[in-house]
Design a protein around this motif. Structure first.
Motif, PDB file in Angstrom:
ATOM      1  N   UNK A 190       0.870  -1.171   0.000  1.00  0.00           N
ATOM      2  CA  UNK A 190       0.000   0.000   0.000  1.00  0.00           C
ATOM      3  C   UNK A 190       0.908   1.221   0.000  1.00  0.00           C
ATOM      4  N   UNK A 191       0.698   2.102  -0.977  1.00  0.00           N
ATOM      5  CA  UNK A 191       1.568   3.264  -1.152  1.00  0.00           C
ATOM      6  C   UNK A 191       0.773   4.519  -0.838  1.00  0.00           C
ATOM      7  N   UNK A 192       1.314   5.361   0.035  1.00  0.00           N
ATOM      8  CA  UNK A 192       0.665   6.652   0.244  1.00  0.00           C
ATOM      9  C   UNK A 192       1.684   7.756   0.008  1.00  0.00           C
ATOM     10  N   UNK A 193       1.171   8.894  -0.428  1.00  0.00           N
ATOM     11  CA  UNK A 193       2.018  10.032  -0.741  1.00  0.00           C
ATOM     12  C   UNK A 193       1.888  11.112   0.313  1.00  0.00           C
ATOM     13  N   UNK A 194       2.662  12.192   0.161  1.00  0.00           N
ATOM     14  CA  UNK A 194       2.609  13.298   1.124  1.00  0.00           C
ATOM     15  C   UNK A 194       1.343  14.124   0.940  1.00  0.00           C
ATOM     16  N   UNK A 195       0.799  14.119  -0.295  1.00  0.00           N
ATOM     17  CA  UNK A 195      -0.456  14.821  -0.591  1.00  0.00           C
ATOM     18  C   UNK A 195      -0.979  14.259  -1.914  1.00  0.00           C
ATOM     19  N   UNK A 196      -2.094  14.804  -2.385  1.00  0.00           N
ATOM     20  CA  UNK A 196      -2.717  14.299  -3.615  1.00  0.00           C
ATOM     21  C   UNK A 196      -1.816  14.409  -4.834  1.00  0.00           C
ATOM     22  N   UNK A 197      -1.124  15.538  -4.959  1.00  0.00           N
ATOM     23  CA  UNK A 197      -0.244  15.737  -6.118  1.00  0.00           C
ATOM     24  C   UNK A 197       0.913  14.733  -6.091  1.00  0.00           C
ATOM     25  N   UNK A 234       4.992   7.399 -12.097  1.00  0.00           N
ATOM     26  CA  UNK A 234       6.216   6.572 -12.090  1.00  0.00           C
ATOM     27  C   UNK A 234       5.872   5.088 -12.215  1.00  0.00           C
ATOM     28  N   UNK A 235       4.804   4.654 -11.537  1.00  0.00           N
ATOM     29  CA  UNK A 235       4.398   3.245 -11.620  1.00  0.00           C
ATOM     30  C   UNK A 235       3.849   2.923 -13.007  1.00  0.00           C
ATOM     31  N   UNK A 236       3.039   3.832 -13.561  1.00  0.00           N
ATOM     32  CA  UNK A 236       2.447   3.621 -14.878  1.00  0.00           C
ATOM     33  C   UNK A 236       3.511   3.519 -15.953  1.00  0.00           C
ATOM     34  N   UNK A 237       4.593   4.240 -15.757  1.00  0.00           N
ATOM     35  CA  UNK A 237       5.711   4.233 -16.685  1.00  0.00           C
ATOM     36  C   UNK A 237       6.343   2.845 -16.779  1.00  0.00           C
ATOM     37  N   UNK A 238       6.165   2.036 -15.737  1.00  0.00           N
ATOM     38  CA  UNK A 238       6.732   0.685 -15.701  1.00  0.00           C
ATOM     39  C   UNK A 238       5.712  -0.389 -16.056  1.00  0.00           C
ATOM     40  N   UNK A 239       4.510   0.040 -16.438  1.00  0.00           N
ATOM     41  CA  UNK A 239       3.454  -0.904 -16.844  1.00  0.00           C
ATOM     42  C   UNK A 239       3.157  -1.947 -15.764  1.00  0.00           C
ATOM     43  N   UNK A 240       3.140  -1.512 -14.507  1.00  0.00           N
ATOM     44  CA  UNK A 240       2.814  -2.440 -13.425  1.00  0.00           C
ATOM     45  C   UNK A 240       1.313  -2.412 -13.185  1.00  0.00           C
ATOM     46  N   UNK A 241       0.710  -3.570 -12.909  1.00  0.00           N
ATOM     47  CA  UNK A 241      -0.690  -3.528 -12.517  1.00  0.00           C
ATOM     48  C   UNK A 241      -0.808  -2.743 -11.206  1.00  0.00           C
ATOM     49  N   UNK A 242      -1.749  -1.801 -11.146  1.00  0.00           N
ATOM     50  CA  UNK A 242      -1.902  -0.957  -9.954  1.00  0.00           C
ATOM     51  C   UNK A 242      -3.376  -0.687  -9.697  1.00  0.00           C
ATOM     52  N   UNK A 243      -3.730  -0.713  -8.420  1.00  0.00           N
ATOM     53  CA  UNK A 243      -5.077  -0.363  -7.978  1.00  0.00           C
ATOM     54  C   UNK A 243      -4.962   1.077  -7.475  1.00  0.00           C
ATOM     55  N   UNK A 244      -5.597   2.009  -8.184  1.00  0.00           N
ATOM     56  CA  UNK A 244      -5.413   3.427  -7.871  1.00  0.00           C
ATOM     57  C   UNK A 244      -6.663   3.964  -7.193  1.00  0.00           C
ATOM     58  N   UNK A 245      -6.488   4.483  -5.987  1.00  0.00           N
ATOM     59  CA  UNK A 245      -7.599   5.043  -5.223  1.00  0.00           C
ATOM     60  C   UNK A 245      -7.273   6.489  -4.877  1.00  0.00           C
ATOM     61  N   UNK A 246      -8.244   7.152  -4.263  1.00  0.00           N
ATOM     62  CA  UNK A 246      -8.069   8.581  -3.983  1.00  0.00           C
ATOM     63  C   UNK A 246      -6.912   8.858  -3.022  1.00  0.00           C
ATOM     64  N   UNK A 247      -6.717   7.969  -2.048  1.00  0.00           N
ATOM     65  CA  UNK A 247      -5.704   8.254  -1.023  1.00  0.00           C
ATOM     66  C   UNK A 247      -4.557   7.256  -0.998  1.00  0.00           C
ATOM     67  N   UNK A 248      -4.585   6.277  -1.904  1.00  0.00           N
ATOM     68  CA  UNK A 248      -3.512   5.284  -1.903  1.00  0.00           C
ATOM     69  C   UNK A 248      -3.436   4.597  -3.250  1.00  0.00           C
ATOM     70  N   UNK A 249      -2.289   3.939  -3.496  1.00  0.00           N
ATOM     71  CA  UNK A 249      -2.108   3.068  -4.653  1.00  0.00           C
ATOM     72  C   UNK A 249      -1.706   1.715  -4.087  1.00  0.00           C
TER      73      UNK A 249
END
Length: 174
Positions: free
Chosen positions: A78-85, A93-108
């Motif tokens: 579970x990945x969280x960032x410092x803010x939305x941006x 960065x993850x999309x650039x590597x073509x990794x399957x990712x579950x993208x939500x409002x507050x986490x990936x």
């Protein structure tokens, strides 16, 4: 062996399933495959085209009974960032590597990969180990339905999309 002859998306049918099948994210893209149900029965999925199923979808057997698809719990980060941006930048960065990712409002959420974990932490992300069902975003080229082929002379096969989409860990480290 009983065959699966149709399906319903979650919440679009009446009656309760007689059994369930537990599938990981990469097993829920089905066209023709034998599945072992929880209670031991094997059924043959035999659909005219591949379909990306989600948690809660139902497979309908030729005898009218239905089987519910349950998303298996998987070993994830579970990945969280410092803010939305920041989270959006991490998604890029993850999309650039073509990794399957579950993208939500507050986490990936991604599959565990220590190389990617180090990269994300280097970018200031907080990365935690979790175990839960994984429901990644379906890529535009996963093709469960064909949209607009042959309209206006624009073909999707224009030579720009020949990436390797087998979701194996990548061996070319940036």
């Amino acid at each position: 062996m009983l065959r699966v002859v149709s399906h319903h998306h979650a919440g679009h049918s009446s009656g309760s399933p007689f059994d369930v099948v537990v599938l990981a994210h990469d097993e829920r893209h089905l066209r023709r495959k034998v599945l072992a149900l929880r209670n031991g029965l094997d059924v043959l999925v035999d659909l005219p085209e591949a379909i990306a199923f989600h948690h809660g979808d139902l497979l309908v057997l030729e005898d009218g009974r239905s089987v519910e698809i349950i998303a298996a719990k998987e070993q994830l980060y579970e990945i969280s960032g410092q803010n939305g941006l920041h989270l959006m930048q991490l998604a890029w960065h993850l999309g650039n590597r073509h990794l399957p990712a579950q993208i939500e409002e507050t986490r990936i959420v991604i599959l565990r990969d220590h190389v990617i974990k180090s990269m994300l932490e280097g970018l200031g992300a907080k990365v935690s180990e979790i175990v839960e069902p994984f429901q990644p975003v379906r890529g535009a080229y996963h093709g469960t339905h064909s949209h607009g082929h042959g309209q206006g002379g624009h073909s999707h096969d224009d030579g720009h999309h020949h990436h390797d989409h087998s979701h194996q860990p990548s061996h070319h480290h940036d």
